[in-house]
Design an enzyme around this catalytic site. Structure first.
Site, PDB file in Angstrom:
ATOM      1  N   GLY A  56      -5.866  12.124  -5.420  1.00 59.54           N
ATOM      2  CA  GLY A  56      -6.608  13.013  -6.322  1.00 59.54           C
ATOM      3  C   GLY A  56      -6.071  13.036  -7.733  1.00 59.54           C
ATOM      4  N   ASP A  57      -4.765  12.800  -7.874  1.00 56.25           N
ATOM      5  CA  ASP A  57      -4.170  12.861  -9.216  1.00 56.25           C
ATOM      6  C   ASP A  57      -4.120  11.490  -9.894  1.00 56.25           C
ATOM      7  OD1 ASP A  57      -2.295  11.756  -7.548  1.00 56.25           O
ATOM      8  OD2 ASP A  57      -0.585  12.887  -8.348  1.00 56.25           O
ATOM      9  N   ASN A 116      -3.850   7.741   1.866  1.00 52.56           N
ATOM     10  CA  ASN A 116      -3.353   6.367   2.025  1.00 52.56           C
ATOM     11  C   ASN A 116      -2.161   6.297   2.988  1.00 52.56           C
ATOM     12  OD1 ASN A 116      -3.762   3.629   1.421  1.00 52.56           O
ATOM     13  ND2 ASN A 116      -2.075   3.622  -0.064  1.00 52.56           N
ATOM     14  N   GLU A 238      -2.830  -1.024  -8.878  1.00 54.13           N
ATOM     15  CA  GLU A 238      -2.276   0.025  -9.745  1.00 54.13           C
ATOM     16  C   GLU A 238      -2.695  -0.368 -11.154  1.00 54.13           C
ATOM     17  OE1 GLU A 238      -0.597   2.593  -8.561  1.00 54.13           O
ATOM     18  OE2 GLU A 238      -0.095   1.945  -6.532  1.00 54.13           O
TER      19      GLU A 238
HETATM   20 ZN   LIG Z   1      -2.199   6.082  -5.491  1.00 53.09          ZN
END
Ligand SMILES: [Zn+2]
Length: 423
Positions: A56-57, A116, A238
């Site tokens: 969420g972040d 995850n 990422e």
């Molecule tokens: Zn992540």
């Protein structure tokens, strides 16, 4: 179960529609857009999925995915890459897997579970009870039962690297832990990092890529689960060192990642081997398995069209093996260059000799026994008639077999393959 809730389009009424694949803990729909020239329809084409905002972040991914969807729809028939993706791939985009975590500005979902880490794990099966999964995780698992994805990527923030399986190690040590398709994954991850503005220049990660377990082991992660249970080659990307960049930085982040995202999706039709598998006696499609000698992993062709899409690192020689219960396996050696290759198979039934005279149409041997029995018990006066019938059937079989081979050659749907092989 996937429920079609509404549809809309951004271009001439047919490029995109949205579905909800489930709901979050707090009841937010998990919206997925499908971008294709025939969204919602099954075709003999590979499918790719992007998932953003797993944590969420880490909101950059959800923003970039909306920009990607807009860019593709606005550039159809204008940009060759947009046109290729829309015409030849079914692209599914879930901008936010964790809308509750996003609202709460935290990593976990509304139950504060890290999504995850919530998938069944190959080494530590303590979390294999599907009933205990979070609703967001269950939605992804059911989605993969509905759609056959060839590859996918989930988008994260807080680092700049393309991460590939395995994510965990058997002994929980931080080691390079290669999956059977290590070379292919390195190729995919490098494709992303090299197409990115500066990911491949990383000082922390050589070439801007990393094996997941080499960086830090993760258990219950989504990418390993996709590869093992979904036949889907998933990367964990990422895409931004800063998890919460200022809004005015988003256009720059989009520009940095745009070619990487497009090239990764397009690689599904620009690289690897693709083909269809047919039965030699009736020409029907066979959902056979495709394996590569030396790689302990196989994928299945689709039930409907018997198409398969096997990503592989280019510049290598491969032995491709097609197997199907009740049929004789076939294999062929190919050298895969930088271009995609079409390798079709026509498999012969195991019982072709005794059943071939009586097999017809697309029956594929389902009722041969009863027909053989009928012929065997014909009384003497009818033997001459039955001999003529057998000759006619044999001729029909010959014609149908030729038509089957012609049909599968005609039905190829892949763009620009340099070479084609029929095995
Ligand atoms: Zn992540």
């Amino acid at each position: 179960m996937i429920i079609l809730t509404h549809s809309f389009s951004l271009f001439e009424g047919f490029l995109e529609f949205s579905i909800s694949i489930g709901k979050s803990v707090l009841g937010f729909p998990l919206w997925v857009m499908e971008i294709s020239d025939k969204p919602g329809e099954e075709e003999a084409e590979p499918a790719f999925k992007f998932i953003g905002n797993v944590h969420g972040d880490e909101p950059v991914g959800r923003e970039l995915l909306l920009l990607l969807a807009n860019w593709l729809c606005n550039n159809y028939m204008k940009d060759p890459l947009a046109t290729l993706i829309i015409d030849k791939v079914h692209l599914h985009i879930l901008p936010s897997m964790n809308p509750d975590g996003f609202s709460l500005r935290r990593r976990g979902n509304a139950n504060n579970i890290d999504l995850n880490r919530d998938f069944p794990d190959q080494f530590f099966p303590m979390n294999d009870d599907l009933g205990t999964r979070q609703p967001e995780t269950k939605a992804i698992i059911s989605w993969l039962r509905e759609i056959r994805f060839t590859a996918s990527a989930s988008l994260h923030g807080g680092a700049l690297v393309a991460n590939y399986p395995w994510d965990g190690t058997e002994n929980k040590q931080k080691n390079y832990y290669a999956c059977p398709d290590d070379e292919t994954f390195r190729f995919m991850a490098s494709l992303y990092s090299r197409s990115h503005y500066n990911m491949s220049l990383s000082k922390e990660f050589r070439g801007g890529i990393t094996n997941g377990a080499f960086w830090y082991p993760v258990y219950g992660g989504m990418q390993d689960w996709n590869y093992i249970h979904g036949s889907c080659f998933e990367l964990t990307l990422e895409i931004s060192d800063n998890k919460w960049p200022a809004a005015n930085e988003l256009p720059t982040l989009w520009e940095f990642n745009k070619m990487s995202m497009l090239n990764l999706v397009a690689s599904l039709v620009k690289t690897g081997i693709h083909g269809r598998i047919f039965s030699s006696d009736c020409g029907g499609p066979l959902p056979a398995s495709i394996a590569i000698k030396g790689i302990n992993y196989s994928i299945k062709a689709s039930q409907t069209f018997a198409d398969y899409h096997r990503l592989l690192a280019p510049g290598e020689r491969y032995e491709v093996i097609a197997t199907m219960p009740g049929y004789k396996s076939k294999r062929t050696s190919i050298t895969l260059g930088d271009e995609t290759m079409t390798v079709d198979f026509v498999l012969d039934p195991e019982n072709a000799l005794k059943g071939s005279l009586l097999r017809h149409g697309c029956d594929c041997g389902s009722d041969n026994k009863s027909r053989r029995t009928f012929i065997e018990f014909l009384p003497g006066p009818y033997l001459e008639v039955s001999a003529i019938l057998i000759l006619i059937l044999a001729f029909l079989c010959f014609v149908l077999k030729r038509r089957a081979i012609y049909n599968h050659l005609k039905q190829r749907q892949f763009v620009g393959p340099k070479r084609s092989v029929v095995v």
